[in-house]
Enzyme design. Structure first.
Site, short mmCIF file in Angstrom:
data_model
loop_
_atom_site.label_atom_id
_atom_site.label_comp_id
_atom_site.label_asym_id
_atom_site.label_seq_id
_atom_site.Cartn_x
_atom_site.Cartn_y
_atom_site.Cartn_z
N CYS A 28 0.68 -1.13 0.03
CA CYS A 28 0.04 -0.05 0.08
C CYS A 28 1.06 1.30 0.14
CB CYS A 28 -0.92 -0.02 1.20
SG CYS A 28 -0.21 -0.05 2.79
N VAL A 29 0.52 2.44 0.73
CA VAL A 29 1.36 3.74 0.51
C VAL A 29 2.61 3.56 1.42
CG1 VAL A 29 1.23 6.02 1.03
CG2 VAL A 29 -0.88 4.78 0.05
#
Length: 474
Positions: A28-29
């Site tokens: 993810c980020v």
């Protein structure tokens, strides 16, 4: 942060139990999201000692390694050729993770999958409502007057901002319908239509239901002798959740039995028609009662046992984040915001304070540690927590040493008890942490600010004091 080299990523893979222990990987980020064959093979101490790693934790069948924004993409790019894995989608990794989950974890994960995609819209609406509160709240800048009272020419500006901000909450069932039907394997567009059906302007607004019932003026349809109330479900969560599940199942069933040539003419109309009838006849009335029952329970708890309710939620919220169970309370928050029984939610202010507490404990570690690497990690993760994202602080710093996490929970519990005793309410869900004050009703700003002072000072003092008095090696 160290350079991302093949050797550095190989060290991560080795600490994870080797490439053969990694079943699936995505990111993810800020985090690598991994499904491992055996979590017991992970050398977590070695893993978290690596320069690229800010922390790690296992939740909902996934082992997640916190790397940091930007850097995680480079690590992932090196990870794939080292492990021999193909690039997996988040859905594929989630599916692999679900095979390792029990029924409770799967239920919580389902709620997270539905509500997390719509959070940006909800948070944006919350921030805009906070801006509107600044304009219309009395006593913020002028004694017993609001800005628009003093400057009437700004009233229409405030009205437009309020309209834009309220849209996400007014049409909340459409947002939930889109996300839920997609999660259950149906067409997201039909989910949006279903949500809009449930808040159609020709229906009695759910917020006017109580007054209409008292006056005996609830409109009804007469369907072959069966009276069906013409009631909308504005601000309701459960009716559209259940209806979305039914819609997706009917749609998929119809696709299996309908010839391709007439699929467009049959599948969507039948699915929407059947689900619509079931929603107004059965699903809506039953879930409306259940949802109001849940709301009434929490309202009763916090009205009659506010100190105890605040203390328990303040104590439990951060541990719930660790397990992922906190996602279940997002539905309760949305139900409270949409209820006409109270002016907002008393749970969300505690969430915001808990985030600040975790950041304060991380700042204390920054001051107490002799490690330059930990100083940098503590500072950046503390800032992140104060802005509403607690994972780097919680998993990268506080849980690593354990006592900062406990100190943050203590501070959160004290502040939660205080704001609960003072009936602090949030009119919407916004950004957790320090910006959370803009979601608080203006008349509750002072007690909320006092709560913020508590979660800034108490966790910091307890964490720093414990580290120095016990001579903890941080």
């Amino acid at each position: 942060m160290a350079d991302v080299t093949r050797q550095a990523v190989e060290q991560i893979v080795e600490a994870l139990g080797g490439k053969d222990n990694i079943s699936s990987a995505t990111h993810c980020v800020t985090r690598l999201r991994l499904v491992l064959h055996d979590d017991e093979k992970v050398d977590q101490e070695k893993l978290e000692s690596l320069n690229l790693v800010r922390g790690s934790f296992s939740t909902a069948g996934q082992f997640q390694v916190i790397i940091g924004q930007g850097t995680v993409e480079k690590v992932y790019a090196e990870l794939l050729p080292i492990t021999g894995l193909g690039e997996a989608s988040k859905d594929e990794t989630k599916q692999a993770a679900q095979e390792k989950q029990n029924w409770l974890q799967r239920g919580v994960k389902m709620l997270a999958d539905i509500f997390i995609p719509i959070l940006p819209a909800i948070v944006t609406a919350g921030l805009l409502l906070g801006l509107n509160n600044l304009l219309v709240g009395e006593g913020i800048f002028f004694d017993n007057q609001s800005i628009i009272d003093v400057y009437p020419q700004w009233a229409d500006l405030a009205d437009i901002i309020n309209l834009i901000a309220n849209a996400a909450f007014t049409f909340l069932p459409a947002l939930i319908g889109w996300s839920a039907v997609q999660r259950f394997g149906g067409s997201p567009l039909l989910g949006i239509v279903l949500g809009l059906i449930l808040v159609h302007p020709d229906l009695l607004n759910a917020w006017a239901y109580g007054d209409a019932a008292e006056a005996g003026e609830i409109p009804v349809w007469n369907l072959f002798g069966l009276e069906i109330e013409q009631v909308g479900y504005q601000g309701q969560v459960l009716p559209v959740l259940i209806a979305s599940f039914v819609l997706a199942k009917i749609e998929n069933f119809m696709k299996r039995i309908t010839p391709d040539a007439i699929e467009m003419l049959v599948v969507a109309p039948v699915a929407l028609l059947v689900t619509g009838f079931l929603s107004f006849i059965l699903i809506g009335p039953v879930m409306f009662t259940v949802g109001n029952g849940i709301t009434d329970f929490f309202v009763m708890m916090f009205e009659n046992f506010s100190a105890l309710g605040g203390l328990l939620y303040g104590l439990l919220y951060a541990p719930l984040v660790v397990t992922g169970l906190h996602h279940t309370f997002l539905a309760v928050d949305l139900q409270l915001v949409g209820s006409d029984a109270i002016d907002g939610t008393f749970l969300w202010p505690i969430l915001a304070l808990s985030n600040i507490a975790q950041g304060s404990a991380a700042f204390a570690i920054m001051m107490a540690t002799r490690s330059e690497n930990m100083k940098g990690l503590s500072f950046t993760s503390g800032i992140s927590a104060w802005l509403g994202v607690t994972e780097p602080a919680m998993f990268g710093v506080n849980l690593r040493y354990k006592f900062p996490f406990v100190c943050a929970v203590i501070g959160s519990a004290i502040a939660a008890t205080y704001v609960s005793l003072n009936n602090v309410l949030a009119g919407s869900i916004g950004v957790g942490g320090v910006p959370g004050i803009f979601s608080i009703l203006p008349e509750d700003w002072i007690p909320f600010l006092i709560g913020m002072v508590i979660v800034i000072i108490v966790p910091f003092v307890l964490t720093y004091g414990y580290a120095k008095l016990k001579k903890q090696d941080v």
